[in-house]
Design a protein around this motif. Sequence first.
Motif, PDB file in Angstrom:
ATOM      1  N   THR A   1      -7.576   4.863  -6.528  1.00  0.00           N
ATOM      2  CA  THR A   1      -8.481   5.682  -5.731  1.00  0.00           C
ATOM      3  C   THR A   1      -7.660   6.134  -4.540  1.00  0.00           C
ATOM      4  N   ALA A   2      -7.592   7.438  -4.345  1.00  0.00           N
ATOM      5  CA  ALA A   2      -6.745   7.975  -3.288  1.00  0.00           C
ATOM      6  C   ALA A   2      -7.548   8.864  -2.356  1.00  0.00           C
ATOM      7  N   THR A   3      -7.033   9.003  -1.137  1.00  0.00           N
ATOM      8  CA  THR A   3      -7.640   9.895  -0.158  1.00  0.00           C
ATOM      9  C   THR A   3      -6.714  11.081   0.027  1.00  0.00           C
TER      10      THR A   3
ATOM     11  N   PRO B   1       0.815  -1.230   0.000  1.00  0.00           N
ATOM     12  CA  PRO B   1       0.000   0.000   0.000  1.00  0.00           C
ATOM     13  C   PRO B   1       0.844   1.275   0.000  1.00  0.00           C
ATOM     14  N   ASP B   2       2.018   1.233   0.608  1.00  0.00           N
ATOM     15  CA  ASP B   2       2.883   2.419   0.606  1.00  0.00           C
ATOM     16  C   ASP B   2       3.370   2.741  -0.799  1.00  0.00           C
ATOM     17  N   ALA B   3       3.649   1.722  -1.596  1.00  0.00           N
ATOM     18  CA  ALA B   3       4.079   1.945  -2.981  1.00  0.00           C
ATOM     19  C   ALA B   3       2.960   2.592  -3.789  1.00  0.00           C
ATOM     20  N   ILE B   4       1.730   2.150  -3.577  1.00  0.00           N
ATOM     21  CA  ILE B   4       0.602   2.717  -4.307  1.00  0.00           C
ATOM     22  C   ILE B   4       0.426   4.199  -3.954  1.00  0.00           C
TER      23      ILE B   4
ATOM     24  N   THR C   1       3.627  10.839  -6.543  1.00  0.00           N
ATOM     25  CA  THR C   1       4.659  11.213  -7.504  1.00  0.00           C
ATOM     26  C   THR C   1       4.134  11.296  -8.935  1.00  0.00           C
ATOM     27  N   PHE C   2       3.573  10.214  -9.421  1.00  0.00           N
ATOM     28  CA  PHE C   2       3.146  10.164 -10.824  1.00  0.00           C
ATOM     29  C   PHE C   2       1.738  10.723 -11.020  1.00  0.00           C
ATOM     30  N   GLY C   3       0.951  10.728  -9.942  1.00  0.00           N
ATOM     31  CA  GLY C   3      -0.376  11.322 -10.004  1.00  0.00           C
ATOM     32  C   GLY C   3      -0.359  12.795  -9.661  1.00  0.00           C
ATOM     33  N   LYS C   4       0.833  13.282  -9.350  1.00  0.00           N
ATOM     34  CA  LYS C   4       1.042  14.698  -9.029  1.00  0.00           C
ATOM     35  C   LYS C   4       0.077  15.183  -7.939  1.00  0.00           C
TER      36      LYS C   4
ATOM     37  N   THR D   1     -12.078  11.369  -1.397  1.00  0.00           N
ATOM     38  CA  THR D   1     -11.644  10.298  -2.275  1.00  0.00           C
ATOM     39  C   THR D   1     -11.576  10.835  -3.702  1.00  0.00           C
ATOM     40  N   ILE D   2     -10.428  10.627  -4.347  1.00  0.00           N
ATOM     41  CA  ILE D   2     -10.254  11.111  -5.708  1.00  0.00           C
ATOM     42  C   ILE D   2      -9.718   9.985  -6.595  1.00  0.00           C
ATOM     43  N   PRO D   3     -10.161   9.941  -7.855  1.00  0.00           N
ATOM     44  CA  PRO D   3      -9.611   8.959  -8.790  1.00  0.00           C
ATOM     45  C   PRO D   3      -8.330   9.511  -9.409  1.00  0.00           C
ATOM     46  N   ILE D   4      -7.373   8.635  -9.637  1.00  0.00           N
ATOM     47  CA  ILE D   4      -6.119   9.027 -10.280  1.00  0.00           C
ATOM     48  C   ILE D   4      -5.794   7.988 -11.347  1.00  0.00           C
ATOM     49  N   ARG D   5      -5.536   8.456 -12.552  1.00  0.00           N
ATOM     50  CA  ARG D   5      -5.090   7.579 -13.642  1.00  0.00           C
ATOM     51  C   ARG D   5      -3.616   7.880 -13.887  1.00  0.00           C
ATOM     52  N   ILE D   6      -2.786   6.840 -13.869  1.00  0.00           N
ATOM     53  CA  ILE D   6      -1.362   6.986 -14.127  1.00  0.00           C
ATOM     54  C   ILE D   6      -1.039   6.165 -15.378  1.00  0.00           C
TER      55      ILE D   6
END
Length: 92
Positions: A54-56, A22-25, A31-34, A61-66
């Motif tokens: 999906t990030a907090t 989970p830490d890597a995600i 980093t890559f989702g800015k 909660t926000i969606p992020i596409r990398i």
Amino acid sequence: MSEPITPQIGDRICKHMNEDHPDAIALYAKTFGKSPNIETAKMESIDPEGMNLTATEDSKTIPIRIEFDHRLKDAEDAHHTLIEMVKQARNR
């Protein structure tokens, strides 16, 4: 030869990443989702072109596409690419 990235393989990769890394995600999201203020993140799906998280952030909660820097060939390529991305993120 490694397995192609089918929806089933993608689900297996996501399950492994969410349970064991989970830490890597969160680092991918930051980093890559800015999105440097990410608190937590979950890998929802992965395909040959990228991953959906999906990030907090600030309790929202926000969606992020990398997008990946290349089209993934197979599950082994996904493995190596995700490891390389963690290394790159840690060096930034």
